[in-house]
Design an enzyme around this catalytic site. Structure first.
Site, PDB file in Angstrom:
ATOM      1  CG  ASN A 130     -45.404 -85.933 -44.044  1.00  0.00           C
ATOM      2  OD1 ASN A 130     -46.414 -85.875 -44.752  1.00  0.00           O
ATOM      3  ND2 ASN A 130     -45.333 -86.669 -42.953  1.00  0.00           N
ATOM      4  CG  LEU A 131     -44.919 -83.978 -50.358  1.00  0.00           C
ATOM      5  CD1 LEU A 131     -43.945 -83.984 -51.538  1.00  0.00           C
ATOM      6  CD2 LEU A 131     -46.196 -83.209 -50.757  1.00  0.00           C
ATOM      7  CB  SER A 132     -47.183 -88.997 -45.399  1.00  0.00           C
ATOM      8  OG  SER A 132     -48.169 -88.177 -44.799  1.00  0.00           O
ATOM      9  CB  SER A 171     -63.356 -84.102 -37.322  1.00  0.00           C
ATOM     10  OG  SER A 171     -64.287 -85.038 -37.786  1.00  0.00           O
ATOM     11  CB  THR A 185     -65.580 -87.709 -36.256  1.00  0.00           C
ATOM     12  OG1 THR A 185     -65.647 -89.034 -35.757  1.00  0.00           O
ATOM     13  CG2 THR A 185     -64.214 -87.169 -35.994  1.00  0.00           C
ATOM     14  CE1 TYR A 188     -58.802 -87.597 -38.235  1.00  0.00           C
ATOM     15  CE2 TYR A 188     -61.174 -87.883 -37.950  1.00  0.00           C
ATOM     16  CZ  TYR A 188     -60.103 -87.164 -38.444  1.00  0.00           C
ATOM     17  OH  TYR A 188     -60.331 -86.009 -39.147  1.00  0.00           O
ATOM     18  CE  LYS A 244     -58.414 -84.047 -37.000  1.00  0.00           C
ATOM     19  NZ  LYS A 244     -57.391 -83.147 -37.540  1.00  0.00           N
ATOM     20  CG  ASN A 282     -69.594 -86.202 -43.900  1.00  0.00           C
ATOM     21  OD1 ASN A 282     -69.931 -85.824 -42.776  1.00  0.00           O
ATOM     22  ND2 ASN A 282     -69.328 -87.459 -44.161  1.00  0.00           N
ATOM     23  CG  ASN A 336     -61.292 -95.627 -45.453  1.00  0.00           C
ATOM     24  OD1 ASN A 336     -61.418 -96.844 -45.416  1.00  0.00           O
ATOM     25  ND2 ASN A 336     -60.142 -95.008 -45.202  1.00  0.00           N
ATOM     26  NE  ARG A 339     -68.019 -96.654 -42.472  1.00  0.00           N
ATOM     27  CZ  ARG A 339     -67.636 -95.647 -43.247  1.00  0.00           C
ATOM     28  NH1 ARG A 339     -66.818 -95.877 -44.266  1.00  0.00           N
ATOM     29  NH2 ARG A 339     -68.058 -94.423 -43.025  1.00  0.00           N
TER      30      ARG A 339
HETATM   31  P1  NAD Z   1     -55.202 -85.172 -46.606  1.00  0.00           P
HETATM   32  O1  NAD Z   1     -54.605 -86.471 -46.166  1.00  0.00           O
HETATM   33  O2  NAD Z   1     -55.567 -85.021 -48.028  1.00  0.00           O
HETATM   34  O3  NAD Z   1     -54.224 -83.977 -46.197  1.00  0.00           O
HETATM   35  C1  NAD Z   1     -53.416 -84.023 -45.048  1.00  0.00           C
HETATM   36  C2  NAD Z   1     -52.011 -83.594 -45.462  1.00  0.00           C
HETATM   37  O4  NAD Z   1     -51.155 -83.641 -44.323  1.00  0.00           O
HETATM   38  C3  NAD Z   1     -51.390 -84.499 -46.522  1.00  0.00           C
HETATM   39  O5  NAD Z   1     -50.908 -83.713 -47.580  1.00  0.00           O
HETATM   40  C4  NAD Z   1     -50.254 -85.216 -45.789  1.00  0.00           C
HETATM   41  O6  NAD Z   1     -49.173 -85.500 -46.646  1.00  0.00           O
HETATM   42  C5  NAD Z   1     -49.909 -84.216 -44.709  1.00  0.00           C
HETATM   43  N1  NAD Z   1     -49.326 -84.806 -43.484  1.00  0.00           N
HETATM   44  C6  NAD Z   1     -49.759 -85.884 -42.788  1.00  0.00           C
HETATM   45  N2  NAD Z   1     -48.977 -86.072 -41.716  1.00  0.00           N
HETATM   46  C7  NAD Z   1     -48.040 -85.082 -41.727  1.00  0.00           C
HETATM   47  C8  NAD Z   1     -46.950 -84.753 -40.888  1.00  0.00           C
HETATM   48  N3  NAD Z   1     -46.655 -85.484 -39.803  1.00  0.00           N
HETATM   49  N4  NAD Z   1     -46.193 -83.674 -41.209  1.00  0.00           N
HETATM   50  C9  NAD Z   1     -46.460 -82.937 -42.312  1.00  0.00           C
HETATM   51  N5  NAD Z   1     -47.468 -83.225 -43.144  1.00  0.00           N
HETATM   52  C10 NAD Z   1     -48.254 -84.283 -42.854  1.00  0.00           C
HETATM   53  O7  NAD Z   1     -56.461 -84.903 -45.666  1.00  0.00           O
HETATM   54  P2  NAD Z   1     -57.592 -83.802 -45.810  1.00  0.00           P
HETATM   55  O8  NAD Z   1     -58.862 -84.478 -46.180  1.00  0.00           O
HETATM   56  O9  NAD Z   1     -57.110 -82.673 -46.618  1.00  0.00           O
HETATM   57  O10 NAD Z   1     -57.746 -83.371 -44.275  1.00  0.00           O
HETATM   58  C11 NAD Z   1     -57.038 -82.262 -43.752  1.00  0.00           C
HETATM   59  C12 NAD Z   1     -57.342 -82.129 -42.274  1.00  0.00           C
HETATM   60  O11 NAD Z   1     -58.754 -82.013 -42.072  1.00  0.00           O
HETATM   61  C13 NAD Z   1     -56.885 -83.327 -41.448  1.00  0.00           C
HETATM   62  O12 NAD Z   1     -56.377 -82.853 -40.224  1.00  0.00           O
HETATM   63  C14 NAD Z   1     -58.179 -84.098 -41.222  1.00  0.00           C
HETATM   64  O13 NAD Z   1     -58.134 -84.843 -40.035  1.00  0.00           O
HETATM   65  C15 NAD Z   1     -59.195 -82.972 -41.133  1.00  0.00           C
HETATM   66  N6  NAD Z   1     -60.558 -83.404 -41.497  1.00  0.00           N
HETATM   67  C16 NAD Z   1     -60.781 -83.955 -42.716  1.00  0.00           C
HETATM   68  C17 NAD Z   1     -62.070 -84.398 -43.042  1.00  0.00           C
HETATM   69  C18 NAD Z   1     -62.330 -85.051 -44.370  1.00  0.00           C
HETATM   70  O14 NAD Z   1     -63.361 -85.730 -44.492  1.00  0.00           O
HETATM   71  N7  NAD Z   1     -61.486 -84.871 -45.384  1.00  0.00           N
HETATM   72  C19 NAD Z   1     -63.117 -84.244 -42.128  1.00  0.00           C
HETATM   73  C20 NAD Z   1     -62.852 -83.653 -40.895  1.00  0.00           C
HETATM   74  C21 NAD Z   1     -61.561 -83.223 -40.590  1.00  0.00           C
HETATM   75  N1  UFG Z   2     -70.859 -95.181 -46.816  1.00  0.00           N
HETATM   76  C1  UFG Z   2     -71.338 -96.241 -47.546  1.00  0.00           C
HETATM   77  N2  UFG Z   2     -70.465 -96.881 -48.370  1.00  0.00           N
HETATM   78  C2  UFG Z   2     -69.162 -96.531 -48.507  1.00  0.00           C
HETATM   79  C3  UFG Z   2     -68.683 -95.440 -47.739  1.00  0.00           C
HETATM   80  C4  UFG Z   2     -69.566 -94.787 -46.898  1.00  0.00           C
HETATM   81  O1  UFG Z   2     -72.512 -96.604 -47.454  1.00  0.00           O
HETATM   82  O2  UFG Z   2     -68.420 -97.178 -49.266  1.00  0.00           O
HETATM   83  C5  UFG Z   2     -71.803 -94.442 -45.959  1.00  0.00           C
HETATM   84  C6  UFG Z   2     -71.413 -94.438 -44.485  1.00  0.00           C
HETATM   85  O3  UFG Z   2     -71.919 -95.584 -43.852  1.00  0.00           O
HETATM   86  C7  UFG Z   2     -72.052 -93.135 -44.013  1.00  0.00           C
HETATM   87  C8  UFG Z   2     -71.958 -92.215 -45.238  1.00  0.00           C
HETATM   88  O4  UFG Z   2     -71.785 -93.090 -46.359  1.00  0.00           O
HETATM   89  O5  UFG Z   2     -73.413 -93.335 -43.727  1.00  0.00           O
HETATM   90  C9  UFG Z   2     -70.769 -91.259 -45.173  1.00  0.00           C
HETATM   91  O6  UFG Z   2     -69.578 -92.011 -44.902  1.00  0.00           O
HETATM   92  P1  UFG Z   2     -68.117 -91.375 -45.100  1.00  0.00           P
HETATM   93  O7  UFG Z   2     -67.136 -92.484 -44.829  1.00  0.00           O
HETATM   94  O8  UFG Z   2     -68.028 -90.697 -46.412  1.00  0.00           O
HETATM   95  O9  UFG Z   2     -68.065 -90.252 -43.988  1.00  0.00           O
HETATM   96  P2  UFG Z   2     -68.193 -90.354 -42.401  1.00  0.00           P
HETATM   97  O10 UFG Z   2     -69.374 -89.516 -42.013  1.00  0.00           O
HETATM   98  O11 UFG Z   2     -68.164 -91.741 -41.914  1.00  0.00           O
HETATM   99  O12 UFG Z   2     -66.824 -89.673 -41.911  1.00  0.00           O
HETATM  100  C10 UFG Z   2     -66.313 -88.502 -42.530  1.00  0.00           C
HETATM  101  C11 UFG Z   2     -64.786 -88.551 -42.506  1.00  0.00           C
HETATM  102  C12 UFG Z   2     -64.265 -88.390 -41.116  1.00  0.00           C
HETATM  103  C13 UFG Z   2     -64.836 -87.149 -40.510  1.00  0.00           C
HETATM  104  C14 UFG Z   2     -66.353 -87.220 -40.531  1.00  0.00           C
HETATM  105  C15 UFG Z   2     -66.962 -85.976 -39.964  1.00  0.00           C
HETATM  106  O13 UFG Z   2     -64.337 -89.795 -42.999  1.00  0.00           O
HETATM  107  O14 UFG Z   2     -62.868 -88.250 -41.155  1.00  0.00           O
HETATM  108  O15 UFG Z   2     -66.797 -87.375 -41.877  1.00  0.00           O
HETATM  109  O16 UFG Z   2     -66.341 -84.876 -40.470  1.00  0.00           O
HETATM  110  F1  UFG Z   2     -64.416 -87.032 -39.245  1.00  0.00           F
END
Ligand code: NAD
Ligand code: UFG
Length: 337
Positions: free
Chosen positions: A33-35, A125, A127, A149, A153, A179, A198, A292
């Protein structure tokens, strides 16, 4: 070769996975959906691979929109990335998170069942792990949702496990990402967070490119090598390739199985910052600040199940991840805009 529906395929992980799928000769239909992404990412995926994909703009929460995709296209496998992923936001707007991630997932499954497509790879994830004690984390250590979140999952994982148990036609992979960082070698696609990042890696690269003043290091009194949080960073291209391995595994299998997608190596925040400075030659201004909320000291994968069962092997080092993240940011200081 398979015809693969990639939900969320325009996003960070989805776009890199589309490159690997197309390069391996699979057909790709992206539904997004490109959100939190833009079509430009998909233009660049096609430019990089010299292959075309089909893009359908739509929302997984709306059954008729997904049903339409299955009636317009032959699909063998679904890779389900679509969803929301910001932990803090999930605490403020839980209903929105349950709607996109759980209701959206359920709608997708109903459409798949109607279309008789029973092979699914789901983005889970690390997490969801309790992450207290057992390090590295094996797939069978206790899981515990810590925020809305990760709850979405966990609920989805449990739903998928029950569905596969009740109906033997399903073949489901739960990929638990640690990560993901880095970008495609070309620097044409990468992570493009909206607003203030974040996550650590985009924050560091935005400091390096001058968009942010300094990095705040969240916590320096953890029981780790230097007091800062330790994570298992995995190159996004290695992660994308894990989906191809999972696809090959699931096409010939039944049931539901979880795999950790990480390198098995942990790096602290200070180690990441220092290595970034060494790799790029750019100093990163930083301050030590308080922990955090919700963070754990250490998260690191036991990836032996994925290595043994999927035949997957991560190739990239932390230095590669840092160099590629920077290459993307330097070439695209404002992301895709
Ligand atoms: P992202 O936000 O870049 O990609 C997600 C995509 O889903 C986006 O393009 C968004 O537009 C689309 N989307 C969101 N809601 C939608 C909906 N209702 N219908 C259709 N499209 C929708 O995120 P990402 O980093 O590519 O993560 C992809 C997946 O991996 C997610 O499910 C996320 O929870 C999971 N994940 C990501 C991380 C990470 O650190 N990036 C870690 C663990 C799990
Ligand atoms: N951190 C900082 N400063 C920042 C951001 C992060 O010190 O500005 C630290 C955090 O405290 C942590 C480490 O960097 O110790 C990694 O933090 P991230 O936010 O990059 O990653 P997280 O491990 O918190 O979480 C990520 C994704 C989640 C996912 C999880 C496990 O954000 O969506 O990894 O896959 F679920």
């Amino acid at each position: 070769m398979a015809s693969v529906l990639v939900t969320g395929g325009a996003g960070y992980l989805g776009s890199h996975t589309c490159v690997e799928l197309l390069s391996a000769g699979h057909d790709v239909v992206v539904f997004d959906n490109l959100s939190n992404s833009c079509e430009e990412a998909l233009n660049r995926v096609q430019e990089l691979t010299h292959k075309s994909l089909t893009f359908v703009q739509g929302d997984i929460r709306y059954q008729d929109e997904i049903d339409q995709v299955f009636s317009d296209h032959h699909i063998d496998v679904v890779i389900h990335f679509a969803g929301l992923k910001a932990i803090n936001e999930s605490l403020e707007t839980p209903l929105t998170y349950f709607d996109h991630n759980v209701v959206g997932g359920t709608q997708l499954l109903k459409s798949m069942e109607k279309a008789k497509v029973f092979t699914l790879i789901f983005s889970s994830s690390a997490t969801i792990y309790e992450a207290i004690g057992d390090i590295p984390l094996h797939e069978d250590v206790p899981v515990l949702s810590k925020n809305n979140y990760s709850y979405t999952k966990l609920i989805t994982e449990q739903m998928l496990q029950q569905i596969a148990k009740a109906d033997s036609r399903w073949s489901i992979a739960l990929l638990r990402y640690f990560n993901p960082v880095g970008a495609h070698k070309s620097g044409r696609i990468g992570e493009d967070p909206q607003g203030v990042p974040n996550n650590l890696m985009p924050y560091i690269t935005q400091v390096a490119v001058g968009r942010r003043k300094k990095l705040s290091i969240y916590g320096h009194d953890y029981d780790t090598i230097d007091g800062t949080g330790v994570r298992d960073y995995i190159h996004v291209v290695d992660l994308a390739n894990a989906h191809l391995c999972a696809l090959n595994n699931r096409l010939g299998a039944k049931g539901c199985r979880a795999w950790n997608i990480g390198t098995g190596r942990g790096s602290s925040v200070l180690q990441v910052k220092n290595s970034f400075e060494e790799v790029t030659g750019i100093p990163i201004a930083f301050e030590l600040s308080s922990r955090r909320a919700g963070d754990v000291a250490t998260s690191c994968a036991d990836n032996s199940r994925a290595v043994t069962e999927l035949g997957w092997q991560p190739q990239y080092t932390l230095e590669d991840m840092l160099a590629d993240s920077w290459n993307w940011q330097k070439q695209n200081p404002n992301g895709y805009n």
